[in-house]
Scaffold this active site. Sequence first.
Site, PDB file in Angstrom:
ATOM      1  N   PRO A   2       0.816  -1.210   0.000  1.00 15.05           N
ATOM      2  CA  PRO A   2       0.000   0.000   0.000  1.00 15.05           C
ATOM      3  C   PRO A   2       0.852   1.264   0.000  1.00 15.05           C
ATOM      4  O   PRO A   2       1.884   1.335   0.671  1.00 15.05           O
ATOM      5  CB  PRO A   2      -0.793  -0.096   1.302  1.00 15.05           C
ATOM      6  CG  PRO A   2      -0.744  -1.527   1.684  1.00 15.05           C
ATOM      7  CD  PRO A   2       0.559  -2.038   1.166  1.00 15.05           C
ATOM      8  N   LYS A  33      -2.710  -5.487   5.507  1.00 20.65           N
ATOM      9  CA  LYS A  33      -1.394  -5.725   4.914  1.00 20.65           C
ATOM     10  C   LYS A  33      -0.335  -5.519   5.981  1.00 20.65           C
ATOM     11  O   LYS A  33      -0.528  -4.741   6.930  1.00 20.65           O
ATOM     12  CB  LYS A  33      -1.131  -4.730   3.774  1.00 20.65           C
ATOM     13  CG  LYS A  33      -2.019  -4.893   2.570  1.00 20.65           C
ATOM     14  CD  LYS A  33      -1.531  -6.016   1.693  1.00 20.65           C
ATOM     15  CE  LYS A  33      -2.271  -6.025   0.373  1.00 20.65           C
ATOM     16  NZ  LYS A  33      -1.673  -6.929  -0.589  1.00 20.65           N
ATOM     17  N   ILE A  65      -2.198  -3.453  -3.972  1.00 19.76           N
ATOM     18  CA  ILE A  65      -2.400  -4.641  -4.797  1.00 19.76           C
ATOM     19  C   ILE A  65      -3.547  -5.454  -4.223  1.00 19.76           C
ATOM     20  O   ILE A  65      -3.499  -5.880  -3.076  1.00 19.76           O
ATOM     21  CB  ILE A  65      -1.120  -5.506  -4.841  1.00 19.76           C
ATOM     22  CG1 ILE A  65       0.002  -4.768  -5.561  1.00 19.76           C
ATOM     23  CG2 ILE A  65      -1.395  -6.845  -5.515  1.00 19.76           C
ATOM     24  CD1 ILE A  65       1.332  -5.473  -5.524  1.00 19.76           C
ATOM     25  N   ASN A  98      -8.093   9.379  -4.430  1.00 21.80           N
ATOM     26  CA  ASN A  98      -8.147   8.496  -5.585  1.00 21.80           C
ATOM     27  C   ASN A  98      -7.579   7.150  -5.172  1.00 21.80           C
ATOM     28  O   ASN A  98      -6.453   7.071  -4.673  1.00 21.80           O
ATOM     29  CB  ASN A  98      -7.326   9.075  -6.740  1.00 21.80           C
ATOM     30  CG  ASN A  98      -7.908  10.388  -7.211  1.00 21.80           C
ATOM     31  OD1 ASN A  98      -8.995  10.405  -7.763  1.00 21.80           O
ATOM     32  ND2 ASN A  98      -7.200  11.475  -6.969  1.00 21.80           N
TER      33      ASN A  98
END
Length: 115
Positions: A2, A33, A65, A98
């Site tokens: 991340p 994560k 991811i 975003n």
Amino acid sequence: MPVLSIATNLKRDQIPEDFIREASKFVASELKKPESYVLVQVLTDQIMSFGGTTEPCANITLGSIGVVSEDKNGKMAPKLCEFIQKKLGIKQNRFYINVNNIDPAWCIFDGNTFA
């Protein structure tokens, strides 16, 4: 892997000393994560406006991811927006976030892709 990247018109001295550490823990927890893969970047003193004014604002990108999705983003949105407002003092209607789902083949770390 991340990545939370925040570009803001706040001055460097307006960013709390512990913000990077707290943001790293927050992102790791929300995305499930390991924190050892989380990257947090804050670009201060940016020349920017939002809605035609230069009041505190930000442009934020969160990339990861495989763990971001329409459902996950909807659940995470209020928590992430509240975190940014509480920690940086930027009103929730003064930034965009975003969210990018990164393909493992397009992310390189330690000499290899994540694919």
